[in-house]
Design a protein around this motif. Structure first.
Motif, short mmCIF file in Angstrom:
data_model
loop_
_atom_site.label_atom_id
_atom_site.label_comp_id
_atom_site.label_asym_id
_atom_site.label_seq_id
_atom_site.Cartn_x
_atom_site.Cartn_y
_atom_site.Cartn_z
N ASN A 34 25.46 -19.39 49.47
CA ASN A 34 27.15 -19.52 49.42
C ASN A 34 27.92 -18.90 50.91
OD1 ASN A 34 29.05 -20.60 47.69
ND2 ASN A 34 30.18 -18.50 48.27
N ASP A 36 29.12 -17.13 52.67
CA ASP A 36 30.84 -16.91 52.75
C ASP A 36 30.96 -15.88 53.93
OD1 ASP A 36 33.96 -16.92 52.68
OD2 ASP A 36 33.80 -16.16 50.92
N THR A 64 24.59 -25.13 50.38
CA THR A 64 25.41 -24.96 50.06
C THR A 64 25.95 -25.15 48.92
OG1 THR A 64 26.85 -23.02 50.53
CG2 THR A 64 26.91 -24.94 51.92
N GLU A 66 30.40 -26.08 46.45
CA GLU A 66 31.37 -25.29 46.67
C GLU A 66 31.87 -26.32 45.43
OE1 GLU A 66 35.28 -25.37 48.74
OE2 GLU A 66 32.96 -24.19 49.69
N PRO A 67 32.66 -25.63 44.48
CA PRO A 67 33.26 -23.83 44.97
C PRO A 67 31.68 -22.70 44.45
CG PRO A 67 33.87 -24.60 42.72
CD PRO A 67 33.12 -26.28 42.66
N HIS A 68 32.50 -21.75 45.20
CA HIS A 68 31.09 -20.89 44.81
C HIS A 68 31.17 -21.12 43.43
CE1 HIS A 68 29.87 -16.53 44.61
NE2 HIS A 68 30.17 -16.47 45.78
N ARG A 70 30.40 -18.40 41.41
CA ARG A 70 31.13 -17.35 39.87
C ARG A 70 32.66 -17.94 40.26
NH1 ARG A 70 30.71 -12.32 43.53
NH2 ARG A 70 32.47 -11.76 42.77
N TYR A 72 33.54 -21.69 39.32
CA TYR A 72 33.28 -22.26 39.03
C TYR A 72 33.20 -21.52 37.58
CZ TYR A 72 31.09 -25.75 35.49
OH TYR A 72 30.08 -26.50 34.61
N GLN A 86 37.79 -15.36 49.83
CA GLN A 86 37.29 -16.62 50.41
C GLN A 86 37.61 -15.51 52.04
OE1 GLN A 86 37.45 -20.28 49.16
NE2 GLN A 86 37.20 -21.01 50.96
N LYS A 93 32.66 -22.15 57.81
CA LYS A 93 31.31 -21.58 57.52
C LYS A 93 30.62 -23.12 57.79
CE LYS A 93 30.67 -22.41 53.11
NZ LYS A 93 29.75 -22.84 51.33
N SER A 182 28.81 -10.65 51.39
CA SER A 182 30.29 -11.47 51.51
C SER A 182 30.93 -9.81 51.12
CB SER A 182 29.95 -12.53 51.21
OG SER A 182 28.72 -13.02 51.54
#
Length: 329
Positions: A34, A36, A64, A66-68, A70, A72, A86, A93, A182
């Protein structure tokens, strides 16, 4: 007042929102994550990818999401409290990835199709056909595919079949042996610990964005502001900061900024970054700027009236001037 000339910045990575790539069959050296914040742990990974790709003449590539993922699953499970905050916007990014030598970014939309994709299909469709992957770098505990069914053993088996190597990397630790992640950056930002965040990131925390029109209240009270949208569920603590603005002139411009929902003057729940530039007047609407966060001054407050709010802003501006006088920036 300085009359500051405007300038801009741009990213150099090529972004693919669907795979296979439409314009290239060049072999790729790939890492997946990801990313981030693109912190120092990420930077070690990117340095390895860039070096290997340069050695073999391949395209250094990041896949990578989008969205993260987690975010989703938390949304699908109606558990919004599990959505991670975020650190950086997608723009920041991508800029950071390019800054660290990544030429290609495969930006995969994480949706039901991807969540239910089998591990074998993930490898064949995205890595092999999608990016012509010849070398892959992932964490030792990397999981992928439907219900996280894919592991490193399967990657190595499929790599042998399709002609790509798999290398794993351990977590990156700082000088004191603490894991850089992160989550650690988010924790530091949530409490306003910019020094800790900068240690983990390898640079001061920043937010970039285009200057948008606001309520124009600031100019009527003697504190005109540049207004920027911030990442959804921004990881940084709401409050008042000492900042510097980049990209609006040939030099960084000193300022003081408020990050939050402006409770004294608005009923909106939208978080906004409002930046007052010290001793500098310019028309920056529509321009892209990067706001560097230097010091946390105080929490966001709801004041009983405008005079009380203006008095607090007077103190904030003076505290920012004192900061720059002390640090000589």
């Amino acid at each position: 007042m300085q009359n500051c000339k405007l300038s801009g910045v741009k990213s150099a990575s090529k972004i693919y929102r669907s795979l296979p790539r439409f314009d290239s069959d060049r072999p790729s050296a790939v890492t997946i994550g990801n990313f981030d914040g693109v912190h120092r742990g990420h930077q070690a990974i990117l340095a390895r990818v860039h070096a290997l790709a340069a050695e073999r003449g391949w395209a250094p590539t990041v896949m990578t999401f989008e969205p993260h993922p987690r975010a989703y699953f938390a949304t699908r499970g109606q558990r919004p409290e599990l959505i991670p905050t975020q650190i950086s916007s997608l723009r920041d990014k991508i800029w950071s990835l390019a800054h660290h030598g990544i030429e290609q970014v495969a930006l995969e939309r994480f949706n039901q199709r991807l969540a239910e994709m089998s591990a074998e299909t993930f490898i064949e469709q995205l890595l092999v056909r999608g990016l012509n992957t010849r070398w892959l770098l992932v964490g030792a505990d990397f999981r992928y595919g439907h219900k996280r069914s894919g592991d490193i053993d399967l990657l190595r088996k499929m790599g042998a079949k399709h002609g790509f190597e798999v290398e794993t990397i351990a977590d990156v630790a700082d000088e004191n042996g603490h894991r850089i992640s992160s989550s650690e950056v988010r924790t530091a930002l949530a409490v306003g610990d910019l020094e800790r965040a900068a240690h983990l990131l390898g640079h001061t925390y920043h937010i970039s964005g285009h200057v948008i029109h606001g309520q124009k209240l600031g100019r009527s009270i003697g504190y005109p502001t540049l207004n920027l949208r911030v990442p959804p569920l921004c990881a940084a603590r709401s409050g008042v900061y000492v900042v510097r603005a980049h990209g609006l002139a040939a030099h960084a411009i000193h300022g003081v900024a408020s990050l939050g929902v402006r409770p004294t003057v608005s009923d909106s729940s939208q978080v906004l970054l409002e930046v007052h530039l010290l001793d500098c007047s310019l028309d920056a609407y529509g321009k892209l700027t990067r706001i560097e966060f230097l010091s946390y001054l105080r929490d966001e407050e709801k004041f009983p009236d405008l005079p009380t709010m203006i008095a607090a802003i007077d103190i904030d501006a003076q505290n920012a001037r004192d900061y720059f006088a002390l640090h000589g920036l």
